[in-house]
Write a protein that holds these residues in place. Structure first.
Motif, PDB file in Angstrom:
ATOM      1  N   GLU A   3      90.035 -50.962 104.633  1.00  0.00           N
ATOM      2  CA  GLU A   3      89.804 -49.663 103.989  1.00  0.00           C
ATOM      3  C   GLU A   3      88.659 -48.915 104.660  1.00  0.00           C
ATOM      4  N   ARG A   4      87.599 -49.660 105.029  1.00  0.00           N
ATOM      5  CA  ARG A   4      86.462 -49.019 105.713  1.00  0.00           C
ATOM      6  C   ARG A   4      86.894 -48.462 107.064  1.00  0.00           C
ATOM      7  N   GLU A   5      87.671 -49.236 107.798  1.00  0.00           N
ATOM      8  CA  GLU A   5      88.145 -48.797 109.117  1.00  0.00           C
ATOM      9  C   GLU A   5      88.963 -47.511 108.997  1.00  0.00           C
ATOM     10  N   LYS A   6      89.881 -47.489 108.036  1.00  0.00           N
ATOM     11  CA  LYS A   6      90.721 -46.297 107.835  1.00  0.00           C
ATOM     12  C   LYS A   6      89.875 -45.115 107.387  1.00  0.00           C
ATOM     13  N   PHE A   7      88.934 -45.350 106.491  1.00  0.00           N
ATOM     14  CA  PHE A   7      88.100 -44.284 105.944  1.00  0.00           C
ATOM     15  C   PHE A   7      87.254 -43.628 107.033  1.00  0.00           C
ATOM     16  N   ILE A   8      86.613 -44.438 107.867  1.00  0.00           N
ATOM     17  CA  ILE A   8      85.786 -43.891 108.953  1.00  0.00           C
ATOM     18  C   ILE A   8      86.658 -43.067 109.913  1.00  0.00           C
ATOM     19  N   LYS A   9      87.812 -43.604 110.246  1.00  0.00           N
ATOM     20  CA  LYS A   9      88.738 -42.907 111.147  1.00  0.00           C
ATOM     21  C   LYS A   9      89.225 -41.598 110.520  1.00  0.00           C
ATOM     22  N   ASP A  10      89.581 -41.638 109.230  1.00  0.00           N
ATOM     23  CA  ASP A  10      90.056 -40.439 108.542  1.00  0.00           C
ATOM     24  C   ASP A  10      88.980 -39.357 108.504  1.00  0.00           C
ATOM     25  N   CYS A  11      87.745 -39.764 108.224  1.00  0.00           N
ATOM     26  CA  CYS A  11      86.637 -38.805 108.215  1.00  0.00           C
ATOM     27  C   CYS A  11      86.453 -38.190 109.602  1.00  0.00           C
ATOM     28  N   TYR A  12      86.453 -39.036 110.618  1.00  0.00           N
ATOM     29  CA  TYR A  12      86.275 -38.570 111.995  1.00  0.00           C
ATOM     30  C   TYR A  12      87.370 -37.573 112.376  1.00  0.00           C
ATOM     31  N   ASN A  13      88.600 -37.873 111.957  1.00  0.00           N
ATOM     32  CA  ASN A  13      89.737 -36.995 112.274  1.00  0.00           C
ATOM     33  C   ASN A  13      89.623 -35.634 111.589  1.00  0.00           C
ATOM     34  N   GLN A  14      88.878 -35.589 110.463  1.00  0.00           N
ATOM     35  CA  GLN A  14      88.724 -34.316 109.751  1.00  0.00           C
ATOM     36  C   GLN A  14      87.468 -33.540 110.163  1.00  0.00           C
ATOM     37  N   LEU A  15      86.785 -34.044 111.162  1.00  0.00           N
ATOM     38  CA  LEU A  15      85.628 -33.328 111.702  1.00  0.00           C
ATOM     39  C   LEU A  15      86.060 -32.360 112.795  1.00  0.00           C
ATOM     40  N   LYS A  16      85.434 -31.194 112.807  1.00  0.00           N
ATOM     41  CA  LYS A  16      85.599 -30.289 113.945  1.00  0.00           C
ATOM     42  C   LYS A  16      84.859 -30.876 115.144  1.00  0.00           C
ATOM     43  N   PRO A  17      85.285 -30.580 116.360  1.00  0.00           N
ATOM     44  CA  PRO A  17      84.509 -30.994 117.526  1.00  0.00           C
ATOM     45  C   PRO A  17      83.073 -30.474 117.409  1.00  0.00           C
ATOM     46  N   GLY A  18      82.111 -31.336 117.672  1.00  0.00           N
ATOM     47  CA  GLY A  18      80.706 -30.974 117.527  1.00  0.00           C
ATOM     48  C   GLY A  18      80.165 -31.190 116.125  1.00  0.00           C
ATOM     49  N   GLY A  19      81.056 -31.580 115.195  1.00  0.00           N
ATOM     50  CA  GLY A  19      80.639 -31.809 113.812  1.00  0.00           C
ATOM     51  C   GLY A  19      79.980 -33.164 113.604  1.00  0.00           C
ATOM     52  N   TYR A  20      79.278 -33.286 112.494  1.00  0.00           N
ATOM     53  CA  TYR A  20      78.560 -34.524 112.161  1.00  0.00           C
ATOM     54  C   TYR A  20      79.092 -35.127 110.870  1.00  0.00           C
ATOM     55  N   MET A  21      79.144 -36.448 110.829  1.00  0.00           N
ATOM     56  CA  MET A  21      79.413 -37.133 109.563  1.00  0.00           C
ATOM     57  C   MET A  21      78.276 -38.122 109.299  1.00  0.00           C
ATOM     58  N   ILE A  22      77.811 -38.102 108.053  1.00  0.00           N
ATOM     59  CA  ILE A  22      76.677 -38.935 107.657  1.00  0.00           C
ATOM     60  C   ILE A  22      77.072 -39.779 106.452  1.00  0.00           C
ATOM     61  N   PHE A  23      76.906 -41.074 106.603  1.00  0.00           N
ATOM     62  CA  PHE A  23      77.206 -42.022 105.535  1.00  0.00           C
ATOM     63  C   PHE A  23      75.922 -42.711 105.099  1.00  0.00           C
ATOM     64  N   THR A  24      75.784 -42.974 103.810  1.00  0.00           N
ATOM     65  CA  THR A  24      74.719 -43.867 103.360  1.00  0.00           C
ATOM     66  C   THR A  24      75.385 -45.088 102.757  1.00  0.00           C
ATOM     67  N   THR A  25      74.860 -46.240 103.099  1.00  0.00           N
ATOM     68  CA  THR A  25      75.468 -47.487 102.653  1.00  0.00           C
ATOM     69  C   THR A  25      74.404 -48.510 102.314  1.00  0.00           C
ATOM     70  N   VAL A  26      74.751 -49.427 101.448  1.00  0.00           N
ATOM     71  CA  VAL A  26      73.791 -50.440 101.010  1.00  0.00           C
ATOM     72  C   VAL A  26      73.496 -51.431 102.136  1.00  0.00           C
ATOM     73  N   SER A  27      72.229 -51.743 102.265  1.00  0.00           N
ATOM     74  CA  SER A  27      71.736 -52.647 103.307  1.00  0.00           C
ATOM     75  C   SER A  27      71.641 -54.089 102.790  1.00  0.00           C
ATOM     76  N   LYS A  28      71.633 -55.016 103.727  1.00  0.00           N
ATOM     77  CA  LYS A  28      71.406 -56.429 103.378  1.00  0.00           C
ATOM     78  C   LYS A  28      70.016 -56.643 102.770  1.00  0.00           C
ATOM     79  N   LYS A  29      69.130 -55.668 102.942  1.00  0.00           N
ATOM     80  CA  LYS A  29      67.784 -55.785 102.370  1.00  0.00           C
ATOM     81  C   LYS A  29      67.747 -55.404 100.884  1.00  0.00           C
ATOM     82  N   ALA A  30      68.878 -54.903 100.367  1.00  0.00           N
ATOM     83  CA  ALA A  30      68.932 -54.466  98.961  1.00  0.00           C
ATOM     84  C   ALA A  30      68.729 -55.666  98.028  1.00  0.00           C
ATOM     85  N   PRO A  31      68.113 -55.425  96.860  1.00  0.00           N
ATOM     86  CA  PRO A  31      67.792 -56.528  95.955  1.00  0.00           C
ATOM     87  C   PRO A  31      69.000 -57.316  95.458  1.00  0.00           C
ATOM     88  N   MET A  32      70.192 -56.704  95.453  1.00  0.00           N
ATOM     89  CA  MET A  32      71.363 -57.431  94.932  1.00  0.00           C
ATOM     90  C   MET A  32      72.124 -58.208  96.005  1.00  0.00           C
TER      91      MET A  32
END
Length: 209
Positions: A113-142
């Motif tokens: 699902e992550r692979e498809k999602f990243i690809k889908d987002c990239y495909n919906q970007l205009k050339p020169g566009g940016y995509m920014i994701f925030t995701t939980v790190s291994k340093k998170a308390p949980m």
């Protein structure tokens, strides 16, 4: 996943308060600096982050799995286009956006699902566009709590499956999609002062011209 989030929003309503995440504020500033005025926000929730972009003159289109969250966004004065559905069913339109901002969602998806999602987002970007994701790190308390499903992938006691990212997995999953850089950002619980911050990673990608 639909059931989990629908029942969560029904029960807890505006569960994160109305203050935008620090990463949303930083991304808004970055988008304005790059003159990005038309963005997609997958996992828009009830719009606490999206509102910051809208108030800055940025056109926002959202995707949200929970109808209750969409209704709450409307009640919160967010009069924008929001597709009701899962990000795993992207794309919802054939539009290309100047920017994409996705906060706290990608780590809730499994590997395919992550692979498809990243690809889908990239495909919906205009050339020169940016995509920014925030995701939980291994340093998170949980991290490391709950049932281990796979490497760095756990099911919590309340049934949520979370993949915890580190530098290696960020590089592996985003490298072929214009990875520019990534950095650590601690997100405080702005509506619950006594709760510890959660360690996130901000991932920035650019689609080449």
């Amino acid at each position: 996943m639909t059931e989990f989030w629908e029942s969560s929003f029904i029960e807890k309503q505006t569960m994160w308060g109305f203050e935008p995440a620090d990463s949303a504020i930083a991304t808004k500033d970055f988008f304005l600096e790059k003159n990005i005025k038309d963005i997609l926000v997958p996992g828009i929730g009830y719009g606490r982050n999206a509102k910051k972009f809208v108030e800055s003159g940025i056109n926002v289109t959202g995707i949200e799995i929970s109808q209750t969250a969409i209704d709450l966004a409307r009640e919160n004065g967010l009069d924008i286009s929001i597709y009701h559905g899962s990000v795993t069913d992207m794309p919802f339109d054939n539009k290309r956006y100047e920017g994409i901002f996705c906060h706290g969602l990608i780590h809730l998806l499994n590997k395919s699902e992550r692979e498809k999602f990243i690809k889908d987002c990239y495909n919906q970007l205009k050339p020169g566009g940016y995509m920014i994701f925030t995701t939980v790190s291994k340093k998170a308390p949980m991290f490391g709590k709950g049932t281990l499903l796979d490497r760095n992938y756990y099911e919590t006691d309340y049934g949520l499956k979370i993949f915890f990212y580190d530098a290696e997995s960020i590089t592996q999953e985003f490298e072929t999609y214009g990875l520019v850089d990534f950095s650590e950002i601690d997100e405080p619980h702005k509506d619950m002062i006594n709760k510890p911050s959660i360690n996130f990673i901000m991932v920035k990608c650019k689609k080449e011209l």
